[in-house]
Design a protein around this motif. Structure first.
Motif, PDB file in Angstrom:
ATOM      1  N   ALA A 164       0.957  -1.259   0.291  1.00 32.88           N
ATOM      2  CA  ALA A 164       0.648  -0.123   0.058  1.00 32.88           C
ATOM      3  C   ALA A 164       0.560   1.397   0.001  1.00 32.88           C
ATOM      4  O   ALA A 164       1.522   1.099   0.658  1.00 32.88           O
ATOM      5  CB  ALA A 164      -0.830  -0.342   1.207  1.00 32.88           C
ATOM      6  N   ASP A 165       0.384   2.161  -0.770  1.00 35.18           N
ATOM      7  CA  ASP A 165       1.171   2.998  -1.457  1.00 35.18           C
ATOM      8  C   ASP A 165       0.655   4.483  -0.190  1.00 35.18           C
ATOM      9  O   ASP A 165       0.698   5.883  -0.831  1.00 35.18           O
ATOM     10  CB  ASP A 165       2.088   3.717  -2.344  1.00 35.18           C
ATOM     11  CG  ASP A 165       0.837   3.404  -3.406  1.00 35.18           C
ATOM     12  OD1 ASP A 165      -0.167   3.306  -3.305  1.00 35.18           O
ATOM     13  OD2 ASP A 165       1.199   3.701  -4.257  1.00 35.18           O
ATOM     14  N   VAL A 166      -0.813   4.477   0.257  1.00 36.60           N
ATOM     15  CA  VAL A 166      -1.508   5.376   0.213  1.00 36.60           C
ATOM     16  C   VAL A 166      -2.874   5.060   1.282  1.00 36.60           C
ATOM     17  O   VAL A 166      -3.204   3.804   2.154  1.00 36.60           O
ATOM     18  CB  VAL A 166      -2.622   5.771  -0.786  1.00 36.60           C
ATOM     19  CG1 VAL A 166      -3.644   6.510  -0.309  1.00 36.60           C
ATOM     20  CG2 VAL A 166      -2.269   6.142  -2.205  1.00 36.60           C
ATOM     21  N   MET A 167      -2.412   6.145   2.425  1.00 36.17           N
ATOM     22  CA  MET A 167      -2.756   6.277   3.839  1.00 36.17           C
ATOM     23  C   MET A 167      -4.327   7.166   3.946  1.00 36.17           C
ATOM     24  O   MET A 167      -3.901   8.119   4.388  1.00 36.17           O
ATOM     25  CB  MET A 167      -2.296   5.693   5.161  1.00 36.17           C
ATOM     26  CG  MET A 167      -3.179   5.585   6.093  1.00 36.17           C
ATOM     27  SD  MET A 167      -2.642   5.321   8.306  1.00 36.17           S
ATOM     28  CE  MET A 167      -2.008   6.731   7.655  1.00 36.17           C
ATOM     29  N   PRO A 179       1.032  -2.363   7.704  1.00 37.73           N
ATOM     30  CA  PRO A 179       0.583  -3.559   8.758  1.00 37.73           C
ATOM     31  C   PRO A 179       0.840  -5.087   8.361  1.00 37.73           C
ATOM     32  O   PRO A 179       0.631  -5.869   9.488  1.00 37.73           O
ATOM     33  CB  PRO A 179      -0.502  -2.721   9.826  1.00 37.73           C
ATOM     34  CG  PRO A 179      -1.264  -1.545   8.191  1.00 37.73           C
ATOM     35  CD  PRO A 179       0.349  -1.288   7.832  1.00 37.73           C
ATOM     36  N   ILE A 180       0.764  -5.036   7.153  1.00 43.56           N
ATOM     37  CA  ILE A 180       0.292  -5.890   6.106  1.00 43.56           C
ATOM     38  C   ILE A 180       1.984  -7.268   6.397  1.00 43.56           C
ATOM     39  O   ILE A 180       2.421  -7.935   6.672  1.00 43.56           O
ATOM     40  CB  ILE A 180      -0.469  -6.461   5.095  1.00 43.56           C
ATOM     41  CG1 ILE A 180      -0.976  -5.642   5.417  1.00 43.56           C
ATOM     42  CG2 ILE A 180       0.803  -7.775   4.378  1.00 43.56           C
ATOM     43  CD1 ILE A 180      -2.140  -6.374   6.533  1.00 43.56           C
ATOM     44  N   SER A 181       2.743  -6.715   5.789  1.00 43.60           N
ATOM     45  CA  SER A 181       4.073  -6.487   5.338  1.00 43.60           C
ATOM     46  C   SER A 181       5.541  -6.936   6.200  1.00 43.60           C
ATOM     47  O   SER A 181       6.149  -7.155   6.312  1.00 43.60           O
ATOM     48  CB  SER A 181       4.721  -5.697   4.051  1.00 43.60           C
ATOM     49  OG  SER A 181       4.221  -4.653   4.570  1.00 43.60           O
ATOM     50  N   ASN A 182       5.043  -5.156   7.032  1.00 48.49           N
ATOM     51  CA  ASN A 182       5.051  -4.929   8.571  1.00 48.49           C
ATOM     52  C   ASN A 182       7.187  -5.007   8.156  1.00 48.49           C
ATOM     53  O   ASN A 182       8.349  -4.971   9.153  1.00 48.49           O
ATOM     54  CB  ASN A 182       6.284  -6.559   9.769  1.00 48.49           C
ATOM     55  CG  ASN A 182       5.051  -6.851   9.664  1.00 48.49           C
ATOM     56  OD1 ASN A 182       3.799  -6.145  10.645  1.00 48.49           O
ATOM     57  ND2 ASN A 182       4.822  -8.295   9.967  1.00 48.49           N
ATOM     58  N   ARG A 183       6.708  -3.789   6.710  1.00 45.67           N
ATOM     59  CA  ARG A 183       8.146  -3.184   5.665  1.00 45.67           C
ATOM     60  C   ARG A 183       8.301  -1.870   6.242  1.00 45.67           C
ATOM     61  O   ARG A 183       6.669  -1.517   5.920  1.00 45.67           O
ATOM     62  CB  ARG A 183       8.502  -3.833   4.603  1.00 45.67           C
ATOM     63  CG  ARG A 183       9.504  -5.210   5.224  1.00 45.67           C
ATOM     64  CD  ARG A 183       9.616  -5.616   3.791  1.00 45.67           C
ATOM     65  NE  ARG A 183       9.224  -7.815   3.072  1.00 45.67           N
ATOM     66  CZ  ARG A 183      10.895  -7.444   3.332  1.00 45.67           C
ATOM     67  NH1 ARG A 183      11.453  -6.621   3.986  1.00 45.67           N
ATOM     68  NH2 ARG A 183      10.929  -8.641   3.730  1.00 45.67           N
ATOM     69  N   THR A 184       9.314  -1.162   6.177  1.00 43.85           N
ATOM     70  CA  THR A 184       8.399   0.406   6.648  1.00 43.85           C
ATOM     71  C   THR A 184       9.032   0.872   4.609  1.00 43.85           C
ATOM     72  O   THR A 184       9.462   0.202   3.874  1.00 43.85           O
ATOM     73  CB  THR A 184      10.012   1.387   6.931  1.00 43.85           C
ATOM     74  OG1 THR A 184      11.079   0.868   6.131  1.00 43.85           O
ATOM     75  CG2 THR A 184       9.986   0.587   8.475  1.00 43.85           C
ATOM     76  N   CYS A 185       8.037   2.157   4.744  1.00 43.77           N
ATOM     77  CA  CYS A 185       7.636   2.448   2.967  1.00 43.77           C
ATOM     78  C   CYS A 185       7.155   3.397   2.767  1.00 43.77           C
ATOM     79  O   CYS A 185       6.623   4.242   3.490  1.00 43.77           O
ATOM     80  CB  CYS A 185       6.450   1.637   2.337  1.00 43.77           C
ATOM     81  SG  CYS A 185       5.052   1.148   2.686  1.00 43.77           S
ATOM     82  N   SER A 186       7.640   3.897   1.945  1.00 43.39           N
ATOM     83  CA  SER A 186       6.985   5.728   1.850  1.00 43.39           C
ATOM     84  C   SER A 186       5.151   5.882   1.919  1.00 43.39           C
ATOM     85  O   SER A 186       5.153   4.821   0.499  1.00 43.39           O
ATOM     86  CB  SER A 186       7.503   6.407   0.513  1.00 43.39           C
ATOM     87  OG  SER A 186       7.262   7.573   0.281  1.00 43.39           O
TER      88      SER A 186
END
Length: 693
Positions: free
Chosen positions: A266-269, A385-392
């Motif tokens: 995901a890239d939008v919240m 929250p799904i992949s447990n990886r930091t992303c922009s």
């Protein structure tokens, strides 16, 4: 017409032909093909065996049978009466043999036991009941020699003995038995309508010759020939295999709707009232809604290198914000109302350090003046929250008028193009759809309210067409891309969410614990740009886009590598179409087909391999004459297949050689006989002239 009337007609010879042989060898089918002109498919012939005794009474009760019994053979009018018999060995057939003129002894070329019984049982029985009656041997069911035995066995009766390839008798086996018994040999196929006339015409000739010896005063029998040779049957070329395209069922468990609930990559919240959060994907929203497309494109164009810009302490100017906030709106925006000094971007780096502009407070980009329903937007580096990886992630703060439930329904529609008729709060959904300019959704709500939900199907179809076109455009322009594939001859940008929903292999790579899931670049060795572009086009549109520089074999290898059997089938179909076009235009494709064969087999392109095998087998002589070494270098399985399926088949070539050899021998015998007759005739006239003198 009564049977006895034929005996009274002058110069009409009535021939009684008795057909004998084991059960289920094809006697009744052969008789019906001659007497009734019945034609059945191969599977009908094999699936339904009716042990019927086709008796002489048919000529009395059926006018069509009686008319077809009449024929002219060697200028002699005949009436052929066919007698069917039981194939059981213990039955008493003496009544059928009585006053017979010729016996047709049948066996099946797919049943070696039936040929063995010709010598051990039938020849002795015929010799016992009618020792002076001529006999001809007939091999039935010739079509099984080149048929697909697997399909044949599936069509047979459940308890019938399956036919094996080793059971099929070559022509020389039947010819050897016929030579041993001193009788002519013929082969027939009711399915192909081959040999039926040969069998019965020559049976008539054998009967007439035997009758001529006993009734020598019948001058019209002098022109009857001895049974003729039968030219071998050349089986038809089998049709090329049809490339079948499987149904589009390659979507993995993460379809578009599931991806919204389980937001991998995901890239939008979206942040709503009461701090409710919804993760989403730019590519799905932007290609489904013009409002979201403008929003994310604005961010994409104005914030391509935000970190570098803010490191240099560059402030967004008043003109930039004015241009940004006035994109695709119907209202004129006053630059003075934007207050650019208080509206700036906030970007978080991976080290959690905030990079901000020199503004009075760390505010977000204000969106309330740009469109209703939106409050502000900024970018953050956060933990998925799904992949447990930091992303922009682009964080969009929604207005307080946007409620969580209806807004989630709107997003679900943008992902899937569908709306549940039983959805609660449809009017609130319609209001949010109006605010976000999702007019398709608003129309669907109106249709449901007006009890016209059936009209929503057309809206959904139009929605998917527009979405597919926008997705294709984003692929070509690399808009909103979040991954780059590094290839042997270049790179291609793509979108992880679309790939996850289209391919299980991609879903495992980007959604699992592989290193590629955290990287924005993926290296694919031994992959060309044209093939990868075709794969991405297929994953995005479910269609194969063909280009001039596309290598079908390379694309098949890549599609098989990433587990896309439908793309493999589409590429096989394209390759076959191109090869067929080239062959029709006169291009020699034999060498190319030989190259395709084993590469296609290695990469599970079984349909293309089957087509290549068919082409090689049906053109075996020409291919082998030009590429003998290449043929010999193929695998043992392929060479065995060539020998088994080559056209013309080996048994036909042997039979053709034997036929031509025997034909020349018979022509020599006929020439010698004609000379002998001419000499006798000359001697007779010479003697008569001398006696007269």
């Amino acid at each position: 017409m009564d049977t006895d009337m034929d005996y009274e007609r002058p110069n009409v010879e009535t021939i009684k032909c008795v057909v004998v042989g084991d059960n289920a060898v094809g006697k009744t089918r052969l008789i019906c093909a001659r007497a009734c002109n019945t034609t059945l498919t191969q599977y009908q012939l094999l699936a339904t065996h009716v042990p019927t005794v086709w008796a002489i009474d048919q000529y009395r009760v059926c006018q069509e049978v009686l008319e077809r019994s009449r024929d002219v053979v060697d200028e002699v009018s005949v009436s052929l009466r066919l007698w069917d018999t039981f194939g059981d060995h213990h039955k008493d057939r003496r009544f059928a043999y009585g006053r017979s003129d010729v016996v047709v002894l049948c066996f099946s070329i797919a049943n070696p036991n039936s040929l063995n019984h010709v010598k051990t049982m039938w020849a002795q029985e015929i010799k016992h009941f009618c020792p002076r009656t001529p006999v001809i041997l007939v091999g039935c069911q010739l079509d099984l020699r080149y048929a697909d035995l697997e399909a044949v066995n599936r069509a047979r009766r459940p308890l019938a003995r399956p036919i094996k390839r080793g059971d099929i008798l070559p022509p020389e086996r039947g010819r050897e038995v016929a030579k041993e018994l001193g009788i002519p040999y013929y082969e027939t196929s009711v399915f192909d309508q081959f040999g039926i006339k040969d069998v019965f015409d020559n049976a008539i000739r054998a009967a007439l010759i035997s009758r001529r010896h006993l009734q020598f005063w019948k001058s019209h029998l002098k022109r009857v020939q001895r049974p003729l040779l039968q030219a071998p049957f050349l089986p038809p070329k089998s049709p090329p295999p049809v490339i079948k395209i499987p149904e589009s069922n390659e979507s993995n468990i993460n379809d578009a709707g599931d991806l919204l609930d389980n937001p991998l990559c995901a890239d939008v919240m979206f942040v709503l009232q009461d701090q409710n959060q919804i993760f989403a994907h730019k590519i799905y929203l932007a290609t489904s809604s013009s409002k979201f497309y403008d929003l994310f494109l604005m961010e994409h164009e104005e914030s391509q290198n935000p970190v570098e810009r803010f490191c240099k302490k560059e402030k967004p100017t008043k003109d930039l914000l004015l241009r940004t906030l006035s994109l695709d709106t119907d209202e004129d925006t006053d630059g003075a109302s934007l207050k650019p000094s208080n509206a700036c971007l906030r970007i978080s780096r991976s080290d959690d350090t905030l990079l901000t502009s020199d503004c009075e407070d760390e505010s977000w980009v204000a969106l309330s003046s740009w469109s209703k329903g939106f409050h502000s937007m900024h970018q953050e580096i956060m933990l998925n929250p799904i992949s447990n990886r930091t992303c922009s992630v682009t964080v969009v703060q929604m207005d307080s008028s946007i409620q969580y439930g209806p807004f989630k329904t709107v997003l679900q529609f943008l992902y899937t193009g569908q709306l549940d008729e039983n959805e609660k709060g449809l009017m609130r959904v319609a209001q949010i759809a109006e605010i976000l300019e999702v007019f398709d959704l608003r129309m669907m709500v109106e249709n449901i309210t007006n009890k016209e939900a059936f009209m929503n199907q057309e809206i959904t179809k139009a929605f998917h067409v527009r979405k597919a076109n926008r997705i294709k455009e984003c692929l070509s322009k690399s808009t909103f891309s979040d991954v780059t594939f590094k290839l042997d001859d270049g790179s291609i940008n793509a979108h992880k969410p679309l790939l996850i929903c289209s391919c299980e292999w991609m879903a495992a790579m980007f959604g699992g614990s592989f290193v590629e899931s955290a990287n924005n670049e993926v290296i694919l060795p031994n992959v060309g740009k044209s093939s990868m572009q075709a794969v991405l086009d297929y994953l995005y549109t479910k269609q194969l886009s063909c280009t001039l520089d596309m290598d079908p074999l390379e694309l098949i290898a890549l599609a098989n590598r990433i587990c896309l059997p439908r793309l493999v089938a589409l590429t096989e179909q394209h390759a076959v179409q191109e090869l067929t076009k080239a062959a029709v235009s006169g291009v020699d494709i034999d060498q190319e087909v030989l190259i395709y064969l084993e590469i296609a087999q290695f990469h599970n392109a079984h349909q293309l391999a089957a087509w290549c095998l068919h082409h090689i087998c049906t053109n075996y002589n020409s291919v082998c004459s030009k590429f003998r070494k290449e043929i010999k270098s193929k695998s043992t399985e392929n060479q065995e297949y060539f020998e088994r399926q080559r056209w013309p088949p080996v048994w036909y070539l042997k039979e053709e050689d034997h036929y031509q050899r025997v034909k020349k021998e018979r022509e020599k015998e006929d020439n010698v006989l004609n000379k002998h007759r001419s000499r006798r005739k000359w001697c007779f006239w010479s003697t008569s002239s001398a006696a007269f003198a």
